[in-house]
Design a protein around this motif. Structure first.
Motif, PDB file in Angstrom:
ATOM      1  N   HIS B   4      -8.634   0.533  -8.571  1.00  0.00           N
ATOM      2  CA  HIS B   4      -8.566  -0.346  -7.412  1.00  0.00           C
ATOM      3  C   HIS B   4      -7.134  -0.728  -7.145  1.00  0.00           C
ATOM      4  N   THR B   5      -6.787  -0.801  -5.868  1.00  0.00           N
ATOM      5  CA  THR B   5      -5.440  -1.185  -5.482  1.00  0.00           C
ATOM      6  C   THR B   5      -5.499  -2.566  -4.834  1.00  0.00           C
ATOM      7  N   VAL B  50      -2.428  -1.832  -9.459  1.00  0.00           N
ATOM      8  CA  VAL B  50      -3.531  -0.891  -9.609  1.00  0.00           C
ATOM      9  C   VAL B  50      -4.222  -1.196 -10.928  1.00  0.00           C
ATOM     10  N   THR B  51      -5.511  -1.457 -10.828  1.00  0.00           N
ATOM     11  CA  THR B  51      -6.274  -1.856 -12.008  1.00  0.00           C
ATOM     12  C   THR B  51      -7.562  -1.036 -12.079  1.00  0.00           C
ATOM     13  N   ARG B  52      -8.181  -1.033 -13.227  1.00  0.00           N
ATOM     14  CA  ARG B  52      -9.438  -0.319 -13.414  1.00  0.00           C
ATOM     15  C   ARG B  52     -10.544  -1.302 -13.747  1.00  0.00           C
ATOM     16  N   ARG B  78      -9.969  -1.602  -1.904  1.00  0.00           N
ATOM     17  CA  ARG B  78     -11.210  -0.828  -1.981  1.00  0.00           C
ATOM     18  C   ARG B  78     -11.945  -0.887  -0.660  1.00  0.00           C
ATOM     19  N   LYS B  79     -11.844  -2.051  -0.036  1.00  0.00           N
ATOM     20  CA  LYS B  79     -12.751  -2.343   1.067  1.00  0.00           C
ATOM     21  C   LYS B  79     -12.299  -1.772   2.404  1.00  0.00           C
ATOM     22  N   GLN B 152       1.781   2.655  -7.215  1.00  0.00           N
ATOM     23  CA  GLN B 152       1.403   2.712  -5.795  1.00  0.00           C
ATOM     24  C   GLN B 152       1.843   1.489  -4.992  1.00  0.00           C
ATOM     25  N   VAL B 153       2.206   1.736  -3.746  1.00  0.00           N
ATOM     26  CA  VAL B 153       2.239   0.668  -2.747  1.00  0.00           C
ATOM     27  C   VAL B 153       1.255   1.059  -1.650  1.00  0.00           C
TER      28      VAL B 153
END
Lengths: 158, 158
Positions: B4-5, B50-52, B78-79, B152-153
């Motif tokens: 997820h960003t 960025v996470t999981r 995500r959305k 990431q950005v």
């Protein structure tokens, strides 16, 4: 005050990032940009920190970073020859009248238009500090809607 | 677990970065990559993390970030529809025999050779996650000497 780029190779352990950032905030050192990500070794992460300060301040920061249990290697890029790059995504206000000029500027800076919307263009640009600042300065005249920067990363030349 | 960003717009105050990273480490949430840098507004910084985790975990993270005094806006990408990019500098082992092939691959991925040394090439590549992973996978066969990633950005498309 001069800008300094510091690279810290750290063990990929829980809470390391907090310990490093805490070291900066606890001592009143400012962070301009910071990023952290995986490396070629899955057990290690690399952080790149851009900070401002006189030489004595930065030397102290490097010493403190070296002392951290989880830090494997600290490089102060002031001292060596290195390549630094940053990536910026910028959404610029664009009308049918200004779109062509913005695209032309992007091309001159070898930037890429990555999204087109009726009222805006989103541009991806990479480069060193001065190139990025110059481009963003030009984009300001059109109107910057949104902007996100990765902060610098660096690798030694030799 | 899904990646997820998350984008967090924060007030440019002392110790904010430590508060955000402390929130993650204190609750046992992993950070894959993180970066923080200035925005179009000098009083604000933007962090991209960025996470999981499963949906429930990420929702909890977003709620916690929203509660932080210094956070102005939290977006869970995500959305929505968004553009994400990362920059990687990678130093690859190169001999007179392999240099041509490496350069050709770089060209196919629209990557740039930014430094040439007798035994290595340093390449700059930008892109989304899958492109970067594919390129690094190919470079592994030649031998990756050093690697630094910005993380990431992201910006929304609309």
């Amino acid at each position: 005050m001069q800008r300094h780029t510091i690279s810290v190779l750290v063990e990929n352990k829980f809470g390391v990032l907090t310990r490093v950032t805490g070291l900066f905030s606890g001592r009143g050192y400012n962070i301009d940009t910071l990023n952290v990500g995986p490396t070629e070794d899955p057990s290690l992460s690399r952080m790149t920190i851009v900070t401002r300060g006189d030489d004595a301040t930065v030397e102290q920061i490097v010493k403190q970073l070296d002392k951290l249990v989880d830090s494997v290697k600290v490089v102060d890029y002031r001292k060596g020859d290195y390549i630094d790059r940053e990536l910026v995504l910028v959404k610029v206000h664009a009308t049918s009248a200004s779109r062509g000029e913005i695209c032309q500027m992007a091309e001159l800076f070898r930037a890429k238009v990555v999204d087109v919307q009726p009222g805006s263009l989103t541009i991806e640009i990479t480069g060193g500090e001065s190139k990025i600042e110059k481009f963003l300065g030009l984009m300001k005249d059109f109107g910057i809607r949104e902007l996100t920067r990765t902060g610098q990363v660096a690798l030694p030349r030799s």
